[in-house]
Motif scaffolding. Structure first.
Motif, short mmCIF file in Angstrom:
data_model
loop_
_atom_site.label_atom_id
_atom_site.label_comp_id
_atom_site.label_asym_id
_atom_site.label_seq_id
_atom_site.Cartn_x
_atom_site.Cartn_y
_atom_site.Cartn_z
N THR A 20 16.89 -8.18 -9.62
CA THR A 20 17.65 -9.25 -8.95
C THR A 20 17.58 -9.13 -7.43
OG1 THR A 20 19.66 -7.92 -9.08
CG2 THR A 20 19.24 -9.47 -10.88
N ARG A 21 16.94 -8.07 -6.94
CA ARG A 21 16.87 -7.88 -5.49
C ARG A 21 15.50 -7.33 -5.12
NH1 ARG A 21 19.98 -2.14 -4.09
NH2 ARG A 21 18.78 -0.86 -5.54
N LEU A 22 15.19 -7.50 -3.85
CA LEU A 22 13.99 -6.90 -3.29
C LEU A 22 14.32 -5.50 -2.76
CD1 LEU A 22 12.59 -9.93 -1.25
CD2 LEU A 22 11.80 -9.11 -3.48
N PRO A 23 13.34 -4.60 -2.72
CA PRO A 23 13.61 -3.29 -2.12
C PRO A 23 13.76 -3.41 -0.61
CG PRO A 23 11.29 -3.51 -2.64
CD PRO A 23 11.96 -4.74 -3.20
N ARG A 24 14.38 -2.42 -0.01
CA ARG A 24 14.49 -2.35 1.44
C ARG A 24 13.53 -1.27 1.92
NH1 ARG A 24 18.15 -0.24 5.56
NH2 ARG A 24 19.44 0.84 4.01
N VAL A 25 12.50 -1.69 2.63
CA VAL A 25 11.44 -0.78 3.05
C VAL A 25 11.57 -0.53 4.55
CG1 VAL A 25 8.95 -0.41 3.19
CG2 VAL A 25 9.92 -1.64 1.23
N VAL A 26 11.65 0.74 4.93
CA VAL A 26 11.80 1.08 6.35
C VAL A 26 10.56 1.78 6.91
CG1 VAL A 26 14.31 1.18 6.26
CG2 VAL A 26 12.99 3.25 5.75
N TRP A 27 9.61 2.12 6.04
CA TRP A 27 8.39 2.80 6.49
C TRP A 27 7.32 2.54 5.45
CZ3 TRP A 27 5.48 7.15 4.65
CH2 TRP A 27 4.65 7.78 5.59
N ARG A 28 6.11 2.24 5.92
CA ARG A 28 5.01 1.97 4.99
C ARG A 28 3.73 2.59 5.54
NH1 ARG A 28 6.74 -3.43 3.79
NH2 ARG A 28 8.30 -3.56 5.42
N ALA A 29 3.05 3.32 4.69
CA ALA A 29 1.82 3.99 5.10
C ALA A 29 0.85 4.02 3.93
CB ALA A 29 2.11 5.41 5.58
N GLY A 30 -0.43 4.07 4.27
CA GLY A 30 -1.46 4.12 3.24
C GLY A 30 -2.49 5.19 3.55
N LEU A 31 -3.06 5.76 2.48
CA LEU A 31 -4.09 6.77 2.59
C LEU A 31 -5.32 6.26 1.85
CD1 LEU A 31 -4.63 9.76 3.54
CD2 LEU A 31 -3.89 10.47 1.25
N ASP A 32 -6.48 6.29 2.51
CA ASP A 32 -7.69 5.78 1.88
C ASP A 32 -8.90 6.46 2.52
OD1 ASP A 32 -8.21 2.87 0.18
OD2 ASP A 32 -9.94 3.79 1.15
N LEU A 33 -9.94 6.67 1.72
CA LEU A 33 -11.17 7.23 2.28
C LEU A 33 -11.81 6.28 3.27
CD1 LEU A 33 -12.81 8.83 -0.90
CD2 LEU A 33 -11.82 10.04 1.06
N ASN A 34 -11.59 4.98 3.06
CA ASN A 34 -12.16 3.97 3.96
C ASN A 34 -11.17 2.82 4.10
OD1 ASN A 34 -14.08 2.53 5.54
ND2 ASN A 34 -14.67 1.36 3.72
N PRO A 35 -10.12 3.00 4.91
CA PRO A 35 -9.13 1.92 5.04
C PRO A 35 -9.76 0.66 5.62
CG PRO A 35 -8.59 3.82 6.46
CD PRO A 35 -9.83 4.17 5.72
N LEU A 36 -9.30 -0.47 5.13
CA LEU A 36 -9.80 -1.76 5.61
C LEU A 36 -8.78 -2.39 6.56
CD1 LEU A 36 -11.29 -3.23 2.31
CD2 LEU A 36 -12.42 -1.86 4.07
N ASP A 37 -9.29 -3.21 7.46
CA ASP A 37 -8.48 -3.83 8.52
C ASP A 37 -8.44 -5.33 8.29
OD1 ASP A 37 -7.32 -4.78 10.82
OD2 ASP A 37 -8.78 -3.87 12.19
N VAL A 38 -7.26 -5.88 8.01
CA VAL A 38 -7.17 -7.31 7.72
C VAL A 38 -7.37 -8.17 8.96
CG1 VAL A 38 -5.73 -7.11 5.67
CG2 VAL A 38 -4.65 -7.24 7.92
N THR A 39 -7.46 -7.55 10.13
CA THR A 39 -7.79 -8.32 11.33
C THR A 39 -9.30 -8.34 11.59
OG1 THR A 39 -7.58 -6.45 12.86
CG2 THR A 39 -5.57 -7.68 12.34
N ASP A 40 -10.08 -7.65 10.75
CA ASP A 40 -11.53 -7.59 10.88
C ASP A 40 -12.15 -8.55 9.87
OD1 ASP A 40 -14.24 -7.02 10.78
OD2 ASP A 40 -13.97 -4.86 11.00
N PRO A 41 -12.83 -9.61 10.33
CA PRO A 41 -13.42 -10.59 9.40
C PRO A 41 -14.37 -9.97 8.38
CG PRO A 41 -13.46 -11.46 11.63
CD PRO A 41 -13.03 -10.02 11.74
N ALA A 42 -15.09 -8.92 8.75
CA ALA A 42 -16.02 -8.28 7.82
C ALA A 42 -15.27 -7.60 6.68
CB ALA A 42 -16.90 -7.28 8.55
#
Length: 311
Positions: free
Chosen positions: A156-178
């Protein structure tokens, strides 16, 4: 399992009734000795159907007709093989948040989210999306994530998120068109709703980028987890990631994540992360097992389109 059998299994368990275009391609490749031989020259972790099909789409090749696909693949195999060797199937499906939400909403708030295999981090925004479980809606944002949920009372509710991080061998950038083009190429051809959802989620991430760290899920996870703020519940999660990780490293990851404070949400195929005493899956289609701290809770489909709760 042979490469041909892998392609048949993918067609039957993941594509049937979900992507007729890719089902036809996967079955055609499973019967094509020349393409199977060329795939056999690639490293074992680089032969999977969704990687091959995504690379062909990225390079502008046809996927609607198996004969045209084969002609393009044979004529352009050096370029295709080179791309398959340097890329991974980094499908970043925001719809998976609909499967995670019932667990996230029930944990002590606020949350510090850490996604393993985060790709571009689109699943780090479960508090920004809206959800529809049948006629039950949660949240007012966009995109709206639909999930056919059986056996549970929707949150009935959304979580409250105060910090978000990701770990990846090859992180992708949503501001990069490629990078966005690669994410787009991984969306199955008929799934225009998923393509629209990808773009909407990418806009959310681009407006407030998460912390994305290039690193290994065993060696670098503890240091990143230690950066989570005090007073927030750390939640390490991953979905459809561990199949790309060798068994010994999977086992090492499980040992590491169990030692961290907070909670661990996994959403992986049962042959990748096995559990004792699972009920029968709802159908022969591939289902993941959603689990909290190693305790299985539900069957879920790979794009978050449905879940069957048994926990």
């Amino acid at each position: 399992m042979t490469i041909a059998a892998d392609y048949v299994d993918f067609a039957v368990r993941e594509l049937r009734g979900v992507s007729p275009t890719y089902e036809r391609l996967a079955l055609a490749v499973s019967r094509d000795d020349e393409l199977l031989a060329r795939l056999g020259e690639l490293p074992p972790g680089k032969r999977q159907p969704n990687l091959l099909f995504g690379v062909v789409r990225l390079l502008g090749g046809p996927v609607d007709d198996p004969a045209a696909f084969r002609g393009f693949a044979v004529a352009n195999w050096p370029a295709i093989a080179a791309e398959m060797c340097v890329r991974a199937t980094q499908t970043n499906e925001a719809g998976r948040c609909a499967v995670l939400l019932p667990v996230l909403a029930a944990l002590p708030q606020p949350l510090a989210l850490l996604e393993v295999g985060a790709s571009a981090g689109l699943c780090l925004y479960p508090d920004r999306y809206a959800y529809r479980y049948g006629d039950h809606r949660v949240g007012s944002g966009t995109p709206v994530l639909d999930c056919a949920a059986t056996g549970l009372m929707p949150p009935t509710r959304l979580p409250r998120v105060v910090w978000r991080a990701g770990l990846d061998l090859n992180p992708l950038d949503v501001t990069d068109p490629a990078d966005v083009a690669w994410l787009d190429a991984l969306v199955w051809p008929e799934h225009s709703h998923r393509r629209e959802r990808l773009r909407a989620a990418a806009r959310i991430a681009a407006a407030d980028p998460p912390l994305l760290v290039r690193g290994d899920l065993v060696d670098d996870l503890p240091a990143l987890a230690a950066r989570a703020p005090a007073g927030a519940t750390l939640v390490v999660f991953h979905t459809s990631v561990l199949y790309q990780v060798p068994r010994a490293r999977r086992d090492a990851f499980v040992d590491v994540v169990r030692e961290l404070p907070g909670h661990w949400i996994s959403n992986e195929a049962p042959e990748v992360l096995p559990y004792d005493g699972l009920p029968e899956p709802p159908s022969e289609a591939l289902h993941n097992v959603l689990a909290l701290d190693g305790r299985p809770l539900a069957w879920s489909r790979g794009h978050g389109q449905s879940m069957v709760w048994f926990g």
